[in-house]
Motif scaffolding. Sequence first.
Motif, short mmCIF file in Angstrom:
data_model
loop_
_atom_site.label_atom_id
_atom_site.label_comp_id
_atom_site.label_asym_id
_atom_site.label_seq_id
_atom_site.Cartn_x
_atom_site.Cartn_y
_atom_site.Cartn_z
N THR A 78 0.83 -1.19 0.00
CA THR A 78 0.00 0.00 0.00
C THR A 78 0.87 1.25 0.00
O THR A 78 1.80 1.37 0.80
N GLY A 79 0.55 2.17 -0.88
CA GLY A 79 1.28 3.44 -0.94
C GLY A 79 0.77 4.41 0.11
O GLY A 79 -0.39 4.82 0.07
N CYS A 80 1.62 4.78 1.05
CA CYS A 80 1.17 5.64 2.14
C CYS A 80 0.85 7.05 1.68
O CYS A 80 0.13 7.77 2.38
N ASP A 86 -4.41 6.81 9.63
CA ASP A 86 -5.35 6.38 10.68
C ASP A 86 -6.50 5.58 10.08
O ASP A 86 -6.91 4.55 10.63
N LEU A 87 -7.01 6.05 8.95
CA LEU A 87 -8.07 5.30 8.28
C LEU A 87 -7.54 3.96 7.78
O LEU A 87 -8.22 2.93 7.87
N LEU A 88 -6.32 3.95 7.26
CA LEU A 88 -5.73 2.70 6.79
C LEU A 88 -5.61 1.68 7.92
O LEU A 88 -5.88 0.50 7.72
N ALA A 89 -5.21 2.13 9.09
CA ALA A 89 -5.14 1.22 10.24
C ALA A 89 -6.50 0.62 10.55
O ALA A 89 -6.62 -0.58 10.84
N ASP A 90 -7.54 1.44 10.47
CA ASP A 90 -8.90 0.95 10.73
C ASP A 90 -9.34 -0.03 9.65
O ASP A 90 -9.96 -1.06 9.93
N LEU A 137 3.82 5.20 9.58
CA LEU A 137 4.06 4.06 10.46
C LEU A 137 3.81 4.42 11.92
O LEU A 137 3.23 3.63 12.68
N VAL A 138 4.22 5.62 12.31
CA VAL A 138 3.96 6.07 13.68
C VAL A 138 2.47 6.20 13.94
O VAL A 138 1.94 5.72 14.96
N ARG A 139 1.75 6.81 13.01
CA ARG A 139 0.31 7.01 13.19
C ARG A 139 -0.46 5.69 13.14
O ARG A 139 -1.41 5.48 13.90
N ILE A 140 -0.05 4.79 12.25
CA ILE A 140 -0.72 3.48 12.17
C ILE A 140 -0.56 2.73 13.48
O ILE A 140 -1.51 2.14 14.00
N ASP A 141 0.65 2.74 14.02
CA ASP A 141 0.90 2.05 15.28
C ASP A 141 0.02 2.63 16.40
O ASP A 141 -0.59 1.88 17.18
N LYS A 142 -0.06 3.93 16.49
CA LYS A 142 -0.88 4.57 17.53
C LYS A 142 -2.36 4.26 17.33
O LYS A 142 -3.09 3.96 18.29
N LEU A 144 -3.78 1.70 15.75
CA LEU A 144 -4.08 0.29 16.01
C LEU A 144 -4.24 0.04 17.50
O LEU A 144 -5.06 -0.81 17.92
N ARG A 145 -3.49 0.74 18.32
CA ARG A 145 -3.60 0.56 19.78
C ARG A 145 -4.91 1.10 20.34
O ARG A 145 -5.34 0.69 21.42
N LYS A 146 -5.53 2.04 19.61
CA LYS A 146 -6.75 2.67 20.10
C LYS A 146 -8.03 1.98 19.63
O LYS A 146 -9.10 2.23 20.19
N LEU A 147 -7.95 1.18 18.59
CA LEU A 147 -9.16 0.64 17.97
C LEU A 147 -9.86 -0.38 18.87
O LEU A 147 -9.23 -1.13 19.60
#
Length: 262
Positions: A78-80, A86-90, A137-142, A144-147
């Motif tokens: 996936t191209g960031c 944040d949406l991608l993590a969801d 990567l930083v935002r995705i990690d954060k 994922l922890r909140k979902l």
Amino acid sequence: MTRPIRIGVQLQQQFAPDYALIRDAVRRAEDAGVDIVFNWDHFYPLHGDPDRPHFECWTMLAAVAEQTERVELGALVTGCGYRNPDLLADMARTVDHISGGRLILGLGGGWFDKDYTEYGYDFGTPATRLALLGESLVRIDKRLRKLNPQPVRKLPILIGGGGERKTLRLVAEYADIWHTFADVEVLKHKSKILAEHCASAGADPQRIERSVGWPGPERAPALVDAGATLFTIGTSGPDYDLTKVEQAIRWRNRFDQDSSAG
């Protein structure tokens, strides 16, 4: 760390005028014994006529997750630059649940300018795209922890690329799988660079699986000796020829048998 040899197929969404052709290719790939079904995150064909048929990545992954029972699945990659992190993590968490915990989250900096310009995204430069990958990567990690609910498992992160100064540093910090199209000597060299980044980050380089393109049965053992354990073959519509995939699976099965006997 001893890893099993795994075979992936990248079912590229280009040239298939009917989604039923992709659905059939997914079924055939899982029945053939592949370990992972990948697609790619592009909006246009990468080869030939850019106006030929093409389908979107993540909606396809959701369908593959529902259709399959055993294989892992994900985008290679996936191209960031054109996915809100944040949406991608969801999205990834949701597809992971649809699949029962089989998603691999493949990420990269992006490189195909038409994906950006035709859809209104800033293409930037290689440096700005890699910087955005790091920020994502930083935002995705954060996120994922909140979902709620959390992903079914800790999502494996695959990072594609081979840049020694920036990309491999991100691999050391975040990735569970590193994908590159390197040959044997380049893989050995870049693995040494990756180990240096891992040392700086306090990470174990052995936890990162090495993923490469399928070179054929004659050259694959040398790549295994260099550390590769995941081989992926790409194929496009409308036919989705799996001949090379089946060849790779036969090789993997023989390799596993010979390793067990030895």
